[in-house]
Design a protein around this motif. Structure first.
Motif, short mmCIF file in Angstrom:
data_model
loop_
_atom_site.label_atom_id
_atom_site.label_comp_id
_atom_site.label_asym_id
_atom_site.label_seq_id
_atom_site.Cartn_x
_atom_site.Cartn_y
_atom_site.Cartn_z
N HIS A 7 0.85 -1.19 0.00
CA HIS A 7 0.00 0.00 0.00
C HIS A 7 0.89 1.25 0.00
O HIS A 7 1.96 1.26 0.59
CB HIS A 7 -0.88 -0.04 1.25
N LEU A 9 0.73 3.98 1.57
CA LEU A 9 1.00 4.55 2.89
C LEU A 9 1.53 3.50 3.87
O LEU A 9 1.61 3.73 5.07
CB LEU A 9 -0.26 5.21 3.47
N LEU A 11 0.26 0.54 4.67
CA LEU A 11 -0.73 -0.21 5.47
C LEU A 11 -0.45 -1.71 5.49
O LEU A 11 -0.85 -2.41 6.42
CB LEU A 11 -2.15 0.02 4.93
N SER A 152 5.91 7.04 -0.11
CA SER A 152 5.55 8.31 0.52
C SER A 152 6.54 8.72 1.61
O SER A 152 6.40 9.78 2.21
CB SER A 152 4.13 8.24 1.11
N GLY B 306 5.66 11.59 8.42
CA GLY B 306 5.63 10.22 7.94
C GLY B 306 5.01 10.06 6.56
O GLY B 306 5.31 9.12 5.83
N VAL B 307 4.11 10.97 6.23
CA VAL B 307 3.49 10.90 4.91
C VAL B 307 3.99 12.04 4.02
O VAL B 307 3.41 12.30 2.95
CB VAL B 307 1.94 10.89 5.00
N GLY B 308 5.07 12.71 4.46
CA GLY B 308 5.68 13.74 3.63
C GLY B 308 4.75 14.91 3.32
O GLY B 308 4.72 15.42 2.20
#
Lengths: 348, 348
Positions: A7, A9, A11, A152, B306-308
């Motif tokens: 995934h 992100l 997951l 990401s 963490g997700v930029g």
């Protein structure tokens, strides 16, 4: 060979609770082999978040073995390095071991390249095979281990003109100097609370942005770094005070400014209970930026209300565009910052 | 009569730890008679912070006696109503009993006047003599008790055109609608997370600021308030989703916007674990405003990294200039908000 689709992100690495994002997860799966959208890193150094490292040392003492054991037990239990007390992680340095066929990350990378992850260890699947050395003064640990990153997750190729440990140490906090540059632009008075690594980099960033058009003040419990920053012209004035005693801090700031409050406060302390010391010195409609993982949300929100202060309270986002580049630029341009980082990391 | 001089910031009421400000203090002295810079209030109603009240109900169940007992034991122990789990307090409604000779507060007041303290209960010295009634759905408690305020504590005279319980309930969260008005100005897409009291007031504030120049979207676990807000034209669209599941929230938001992210997210949820649900729907360089005492500082800071996501993360300051006036204006101008507050507070 079968498809192993991950995934975007991450997951696919979450074990519990179900539906959580990796950072919020209690446990990550760090044991499974790489998914197709992942990059695999041979980890050589962990740079532990300062608040986390100090919490561990505070509890166990300056004992390399005990600190190593604690970090390993957290990683074994959670599949990632996330201190359960502070909630914070850190970052890592290593070498690209493999790149999944579906990995499309933020920069071009190849196998064998030296990289640092700019994403927190709190969401990075990690296993530790062996601890080589704990560097108590640098908040670092040399290990043998494996980590996985998905697209990401910010990552950076290591610069070749700086010692790696120095670059890693600076990159660990690179969100703060980048955001400092934005916040102080056009302002007259800036206060840097804390003159450790983040504080020095933020002070340098404030100076680089303001030039001689604004004043940069600093405060720390000890004066070693403060004196060096003053000599280098990075800060205009400084005081020593305990950042956990807001009234003492306010008094110290007013003695530097001639009784005025400041436009921007950058809180880089790595201890708890410093919210009000950052809020009291800020002027009406000023900005208070918290780059301190020990910050308590409700203490800041309610504390500000409690003294009737209309200020913007910012949570220090670890990511900002161009943050790695700006921070390495500060290390290169300000000799005193570089030499202090070299000395902190044992590269001096 | 001897002088009883108090400190501007209320330090004279702090029992421990020494040097702490009243909000950070473990224990306040609520037993001593009034100091010369204090105003004394006969307290009639406590409006408990939503996160705090729900934590207590979550632990003890919807039992008025047990909730009353817990609040009384916290107040007896700490000399103030500060929930040790959430760290948050609330506010109070009462009558001015006495005004110290050195009290110079933010508004003109006289003995016998009805007032609400706009400063958190977390720093207000308070004693409870008797509990009269717990209002489980309004997060309120009618009591007999005494509180003391010093000059830096925001306070407001109660309006005479609104039911007191309704005004109090709105004033409790008045920082949020005021800051929402600032943040959404000139923006195109706003997301309100949570459609309880704060969420409705923030949605109204966003609509009042944007007019038809921007879209206001809302999301909550239940659709009762959402439907009313939609019918009243306060929100343009809404979805029901669990704010603790970020991927579900992101999907719901994209289904409203046609795949776009939003400029401003206002998080008014009163539960923990909603940081990423507020961060993921925000556009690059957007603003995420947390008016939720259950927000975890490091989860927000690290989660964003963490997700930029390069977004500004704001802690919901309980104070903003003109916050009481703006919030009461929303209650007066938007019938649906007023009637929902009336129904929540049992005044409907």
């Amino acid at each position: 060979m079968s498809e192993r689709r991950g995934h975007d992100l991450g997951l696919h690495r979450v074990l519990e609770p179900e539906g959580a994002l990796p950072q919020a997860a209690q446990r990550l799966d760090a044991e499974s082999e790489a998914f197709d959208n992942e990059i695999v890193i041979d980890v050589q150094t962990l740079n532990i978040d300062s608040a986390s490292f100090h919490q561990i040392i505070g509890e166990l003492g300056r004992d390399e073995d005990k600190v190593a054991e604690r970090v390993c037990s957290i990683v074994a239990e959670r599949g990632k390095m996330q201190n359960p007390v502070t909630g914070s992680g850190g970052m890592l340095l290593g070498t690209v071991k493999a790149i999944g066929k579906d990995y499309k990350g933020p920069v071009e990378l190849k196998v064998g390249q030296r990289v640092a992850s700019l994403v927190s260890l709190t969401l990075t699947p990690l296993t530790i095979d062996r601890v080589i050395k704990v560097h108590l003064d640098a908040d670092q640990m040399d290990i043998e281990g494996t980590a996985y990153l998905w697209p990401s997750s910010p990552i950076v190729a290591m610069p070749d003109d700086l010692p790696e440990r120095v670059a890693l140490s600076a990159l660990d906090v690179c969100g703060a100097p980048a955001q400092t540059a934005r916040l102080v632009a056009g302002q007259k008075r800036v206060l840097i609370l804390g003159a450790g690594k983040s504080g020095m980099l933020c002070a340098a960033s404030a100076r680089a942005t303001l030039g001689d058009q604004g004043k940069v003040y600093a405060l720390d419990l000890y004066d070693t770094n403060l004196k060096l920053l003053r000599e280098a012209g990075i800060v205009d004035d400084f005081r020593t005070a305990n950042a956990r005693v807001p009234t003492e801090v306010l008094q110290a700031v007013e003695s530097m400014t001639g009784g005025e409050l400041v436009d921007v406060v950058i809180n880089t302390c790595n201890v708890s209970g410093t919210e009000m010391s950052a809020i009291l010195p800020a002027r009406d409609r000023g900005v208070v930026y918290f780059f301190n993982m020990a910050t308590d949300f409700s203490r800041a929100a309610l504390g500000s209300e409690g003294v009737g202060k209309d200020v913007d309270l910012l949570i220090g986002n670890g990511y900002a565009h161009g943050h790695a580049e700006l921070t390495l630029k500060m290390v290169r341009e300000f000799d005193v910052v570089r030499s202090r980082l070299e000395s902190l990391t044992g590269e001096g």
